[in-house]
Design an enzyme around this catalytic site. Structure first.
Site, PDB file in Angstrom:
ATOM      1  N   SER A 129       0.702 -12.006   3.109  1.00  0.00           N
ATOM      2  CA  SER A 129       0.881 -10.989   4.138  1.00  0.00           C
ATOM      3  C   SER A 129       1.185 -11.663   5.477  1.00  0.00           C
ATOM      4  CB  SER A 129      -0.432 -10.208   4.252  1.00  0.00           C
ATOM      5  OG  SER A 129      -0.454  -9.472   5.440  1.00  0.00           O
TER       6      SER A 129
ATOM      7  N   TYR B 181      -9.879  -9.971   4.698  1.00  0.00           N
ATOM      8  CA  TYR B 181      -8.629  -9.789   3.944  1.00  0.00           C
ATOM      9  C   TYR B 181      -7.628 -10.888   4.324  1.00  0.00           C
ATOM     10  CZ  TYR B 181      -4.015  -8.042   2.679  1.00  0.00           C
ATOM     11  OH  TYR B 181      -2.733  -7.947   2.188  1.00  0.00           O
TER      12      TYR B 181
ATOM     13  N   LYS C   9      -6.155 -14.231   2.064  1.00  0.00           N
ATOM     14  CA  LYS C   9      -4.752 -14.592   1.820  1.00  0.00           C
ATOM     15  C   LYS C   9      -4.478 -16.015   2.313  1.00  0.00           C
ATOM     16  CE  LYS C   9      -3.188 -10.686   0.072  1.00  0.00           C
ATOM     17  NZ  LYS C   9      -2.820 -10.612  -1.342  1.00  0.00           N
TER      18      LYS C   9
ATOM     19  N   PHE D  34       5.607  -7.953   5.677  1.00  0.00           N
ATOM     20  CA  PHE D  34       5.244  -7.277   6.926  1.00  0.00           C
ATOM     21  C   PHE D  34       4.729  -5.883   6.543  1.00  0.00           C
ATOM     22  CE2 PHE D  34       6.095 -10.235  10.395  1.00  0.00           C
ATOM     23  CZ  PHE D  34       6.506 -11.309   9.637  1.00  0.00           C
TER      24      PHE D  34
ATOM     25  N   VAL E 214      -3.219   8.239  17.777  1.00  0.00           N
ATOM     26  CA  VAL E 214      -2.491   7.008  18.113  1.00  0.00           C
ATOM     27  C   VAL E 214      -3.462   6.121  18.886  1.00  0.00           C
ATOM     28  CG1 VAL E 214      -0.543   6.028  19.378  1.00  0.00           C
ATOM     29  CG2 VAL E 214      -0.280   8.207  18.169  1.00  0.00           C
TER      30      VAL E 214
HETATM   31  P1  NAD Z   1      -1.984  -1.686  -4.424  1.00  0.00           P
HETATM   32  O1  NAD Z   1      -3.439  -1.526  -4.184  1.00  0.00           O
HETATM   33  O2  NAD Z   1      -1.144  -0.466  -4.455  1.00  0.00           O
HETATM   34  O3  NAD Z   1      -1.734  -2.483  -5.786  1.00  0.00           O
HETATM   35  C1  NAD Z   1      -2.601  -3.480  -6.243  1.00  0.00           C
HETATM   36  C2  NAD Z   1      -2.760  -3.273  -7.751  1.00  0.00           C
HETATM   37  O4  NAD Z   1      -3.616  -4.294  -8.246  1.00  0.00           O
HETATM   38  C3  NAD Z   1      -3.433  -1.942  -8.090  1.00  0.00           C
HETATM   39  O5  NAD Z   1      -2.773  -1.340  -9.179  1.00  0.00           O
HETATM   40  C4  NAD Z   1      -4.867  -2.327  -8.468  1.00  0.00           C
HETATM   41  O6  NAD Z   1      -5.415  -1.449  -9.429  1.00  0.00           O
HETATM   42  C5  NAD Z   1      -4.670  -3.729  -9.016  1.00  0.00           C
HETATM   43  N1  NAD Z   1      -5.803  -4.624  -8.829  1.00  0.00           N
HETATM   44  C6  NAD Z   1      -6.574  -4.803  -7.728  1.00  0.00           C
HETATM   45  N2  NAD Z   1      -7.488  -5.762  -7.938  1.00  0.00           N
HETATM   46  C7  NAD Z   1      -7.299  -6.197  -9.207  1.00  0.00           C
HETATM   47  C8  NAD Z   1      -7.919  -7.186 -10.011  1.00  0.00           C
HETATM   48  N3  NAD Z   1      -8.940  -7.919  -9.534  1.00  0.00           N
HETATM   49  N4  NAD Z   1      -7.484  -7.360 -11.273  1.00  0.00           N
HETATM   50  C9  NAD Z   1      -6.441  -6.626 -11.766  1.00  0.00           C
HETATM   51  N5  NAD Z   1      -5.814  -5.685 -11.049  1.00  0.00           N
HETATM   52  C10 NAD Z   1      -6.228  -5.480  -9.787  1.00  0.00           C
HETATM   53  O7  NAD Z   1      -1.443  -2.712  -3.328  1.00  0.00           O
HETATM   54  P2  NAD Z   1       0.055  -3.027  -2.899  1.00  0.00           P
HETATM   55  O8  NAD Z   1       0.316  -2.334  -1.616  1.00  0.00           O
HETATM   56  O9  NAD Z   1       0.972  -2.816  -4.025  1.00  0.00           O
HETATM   57  O10 NAD Z   1      -0.083  -4.575  -2.579  1.00  0.00           O
HETATM   58  C11 NAD Z   1       0.204  -5.566  -3.550  1.00  0.00           C
HETATM   59  C12 NAD Z   1      -0.092  -6.927  -2.968  1.00  0.00           C
HETATM   60  O11 NAD Z   1       0.654  -7.088  -1.769  1.00  0.00           O
HETATM   61  C13 NAD Z   1      -1.556  -7.128  -2.584  1.00  0.00           C
HETATM   62  O12 NAD Z   1      -1.919  -8.447  -2.919  1.00  0.00           O
HETATM   63  C14 NAD Z   1      -1.563  -6.930  -1.083  1.00  0.00           C
HETATM   64  O13 NAD Z   1      -2.578  -7.666  -0.458  1.00  0.00           O
HETATM   65  C15 NAD Z   1      -0.197  -7.469  -0.703  1.00  0.00           C
HETATM   66  N6  NAD Z   1       0.283  -6.879   0.546  1.00  0.00           N
HETATM   67  C16 NAD Z   1       0.426  -5.521   0.663  1.00  0.00           C
HETATM   68  C17 NAD Z   1       0.857  -4.971   1.870  1.00  0.00           C
HETATM   69  C18 NAD Z   1       0.993  -3.466   2.039  1.00  0.00           C
HETATM   70  O14 NAD Z   1       1.053  -3.002   3.184  1.00  0.00           O
HETATM   71  N7  NAD Z   1       1.058  -2.684   0.977  1.00  0.00           N
HETATM   72  C19 NAD Z   1       1.156  -5.800   2.964  1.00  0.00           C
HETATM   73  C20 NAD Z   1       1.011  -7.182   2.809  1.00  0.00           C
HETATM   74  C21 NAD Z   1       0.581  -7.712   1.599  1.00  0.00           C
END
Ligand code: NAD
Length: 276
Positions: free
Chosen positions: A125, A150, A154, A179, A218
């Site tokens: 992230s 969090y 990362k 982002f 906001v």
């Molecule tokens: P999300 O929560 O929609 O998807 C994560 C998936 O992983 C879910 O289906 C959840 O059930 C599964 N999961 C969680 N912990 C688990 C575990 N220990 N074992 C197996 N499955 C597990 O999140 P997302 O928005 O799709 O994000 C995906 C990745 O991208 C994450 O690592 C998140 O930190 C990173 N990320 C997301 C964003 C954002 O804004 N969405 C921004 C930066 C980074």
């Protein structure tokens, strides 16, 4: 046909990426513990792509489940989305966040090494960047000085991967720093699971527009920006998904570690997003 393991493949970014992977001709296996998704997402993905895939309901911390999956399949690479992602929640539940994010990545990398699968794309992230430095943030900007469990989780995983690349040059490691991913597939049948109170601006705006929430607050009107509200760089989730396929194609050729920012480089303020 190359076979890719997608952890967290039923989640928001994971599900969109599985659609793109299938469209690009990859064979996909998903592992997900349904912590923040529903099993029905599998059917929806298959409806879009017209192709089925295997789903293993398991936690990435479960080395026995991962080992049995790696025994059954020979994976050409892994895209690791699984993890917990709420900054706010991480402050209340640091142990859960380090356990799922750091612990899960650690277990996964160990099992991958055991089965000689050394191609890994990791979802990081933009929050890993030290926010005291000048903008725009590029892949060489300083990381660290993270502000919550969090972000720190990362950062720690990135450091582990960097060490891995240093000491074993057979790994192909890609760190993708997102982002602010937004929107969804044009079918509208897969999307972000936002529970009751969304953490992100756009799901919040949509809930207010649908009258499921009364008002949007906001927070802050005196940032040093054109209208005083906070600025974020938003990127369409389908662009993210395409980017993962591109990394994988490119990744197959080159060993070592590479970092990619996933943003547009253009910021939008909270008020601009609301007006749009
Ligand atoms: P999300 O929560 O929609 O998807 C994560 C998936 O992983 C879910 O289906 C959840 O059930 C599964 N999961 C969680 N912990 C688990 C575990 N220990 N074992 C197996 N499955 C597990 O999140 P997302 O928005 O799709 O994000 C995906 C990745 O991208 C994450 O690592 C998140 O930190 C990173 N990320 C997301 C964003 C954002 O804004 N969405 C921004 C930066 C980074």
């Amino acid at each position: 046909m190359q076979k890719i393991l997608v952890t967290g493949g039923l989640g928001y970014i994971g599900s969109h990426t599985v659609v793109e992977l299938q469209a690009a001709g990859y064979d996909v296996v998903v592992v997900d513990n349904l912590n923040n998704s529903k099993e029905e997402v599998k059917t929806r993905i298959e409806e879009i792509s017209g192709k089925s895939f295997e789903l293993q309901l398991a936690d990435v911390n479960d080395s026995v489940a991962l080992e049995s999956l790696f025994k059954k399949h020979t994976f050409d690479g892994v895209i690791h989305f699984a993890g917990l992602k709420s900054i706010g929640e991480s402050v209340d539940k640091p142990i859960e966040y380090y356990d799922s994010n750091v612990g899960g990545s650690f277990i996964l990398a160990g099992v991958m090494r055991e089965f000689k699968c050394k191609t890994l794309i990791f979802s990081s992230s933009a929050t890993v960047y030290d926010d005291t430095q000048k903008l725009p943030l590029t892949e060489t900007s300083k990381i660290g000085n993270t502000k919550n469990p969090y972000g720190t989780s990362k950062y720690i995983i990135e450091k582990i991967l960097m060490d891995l690349a240093k000491f074993d040059n057979r790994w192909s490691l890609r760190i993708a720093r997102y982002f602010n991913p937004i929107s969804n597939h044009s079918s509208g049948i897969i999307k972000e699971n936002t529970k009751n109170i969304p953490n992100n601006l756009i799901p919040y705006i949509l809930k207010v527009a649908q009258k499921k929430l009364k008002i949007l607050k906001v927070f802050g009107g005196n940032y040093k920006t054109k209208d005083g509200t906070c600025i974020r760089d938003y990127i369409h989730v389908m662009d993210l998904a395409e980017g993962h396929v591109a990394m994988l194609k490119n990744n197959r050729l080159k060993k070592g570690l590479k970092v990619y920012n996933f943003g547009t480089g253009i910021g939008s303020s909270v008020l601009e997003v609301i007006k749009t």
